[in-house]
Design an enzyme around this catalytic site. Structure first.
Site, PDB file in Angstrom:
ATOM      1  N   CYS A 199      20.964 -79.197  83.699  1.00 55.70           N
ATOM      2  CA  CYS A 199      20.291 -78.801  83.071  1.00 55.70           C
ATOM      3  C   CYS A 199      20.857 -79.348  81.651  1.00 55.70           C
ATOM      4  CB  CYS A 199      20.984 -77.359  82.891  1.00 55.70           C
ATOM      5  SG  CYS A 199      22.965 -77.428  81.910  1.00 55.70           S
TER       6      CYS A 199
ATOM      7  N   CYS B  68      15.838 -78.347  82.283  1.00 49.35           N
ATOM      8  CA  CYS B  68      15.184 -79.644  82.631  1.00 49.35           C
ATOM      9  C   CYS B  68      13.822 -79.827  82.212  1.00 49.35           C
ATOM     10  CB  CYS B  68      16.771 -80.492  83.256  1.00 49.35           C
ATOM     11  SG  CYS B  68      15.872 -80.874  84.601  1.00 49.35           S
TER      12      CYS B  68
ATOM     13  N   CYS C 281      13.943 -84.519  85.311  1.00 42.39           N
ATOM     14  CA  CYS C 281      14.676 -85.058  86.298  1.00 42.39           C
ATOM     15  C   CYS C 281      13.811 -86.004  87.478  1.00 42.39           C
ATOM     16  CB  CYS C 281      14.692 -83.676  86.982  1.00 42.39           C
ATOM     17  SG  CYS C 281      15.812 -83.273  88.951  1.00 42.39           S
TER      18      CYS C 281
END
Length: 137
Positions: free
Chosen positions: A11, A85, A89
């Site tokens: 996150c 997120c 990522c």
């Protein structure tokens, strides 16, 4: 190399959702799964409301610290579970990516964090059934 499946929870701040998810997975799956968590912009400390909410269910995350998301941590994981997120990522072939839509506990009191904690546990129970079936704690 380990035969155990490895799971990375991501996150933004690695201070709430991903910390609770990592703690639940460790608690419920024991040593059957390798557990990591990280954030794209880690906070200075774990969210105190998340610490309190987890303490209420007998899990202590007070000693945890937010960690920065690295390419190595993604490459070392079989499952990458994101929680808000977005596109920060990195994506690698051969990994299983899941995105869990969960409210952000940042700035919330423990009353608001409890339902998030409980929703994460449900996700974790489903995840364990997929990645490491067997007895749960």
């Amino acid at each position: 190399m380990s035969d155990k499946p490895s799971v990375l929870f991501v996150c933004v701040h690695n201070a709430g959702r991903s910390q609770m998810a990592a703690a639940w997975l460790t608690h419920l799956a024991g040593d059957r799964v390798e557990v990591r968590s990280a954030g794209s912009a880690p906070a200075d400390r774990v969210n105190p409301a998340a610490v309190e909410a987890m303490r209420e269910v007998g899990i202590d995350i007070s000693a945890e610290t937010p960690k920065v998301l690295t390419v190595d941590s993604v490459q070392a994981s079989d499952y990458v579970i994101t929680m808000g997120c977005g596109d920060t990522c990195p994506v690698f072939p051969g990994k299983r990516y899941l995105d869990w839509t969960l409210d952000d506990p940042a700035g919330q009191g423990v009353e608001a964090v409890r339902p998030i904690r409980d929703e994460i546990r449900k996700h974790i129970e489903d995840l364990i059934a997929e990645v490491a079936p067997g007895p749960t704690a």
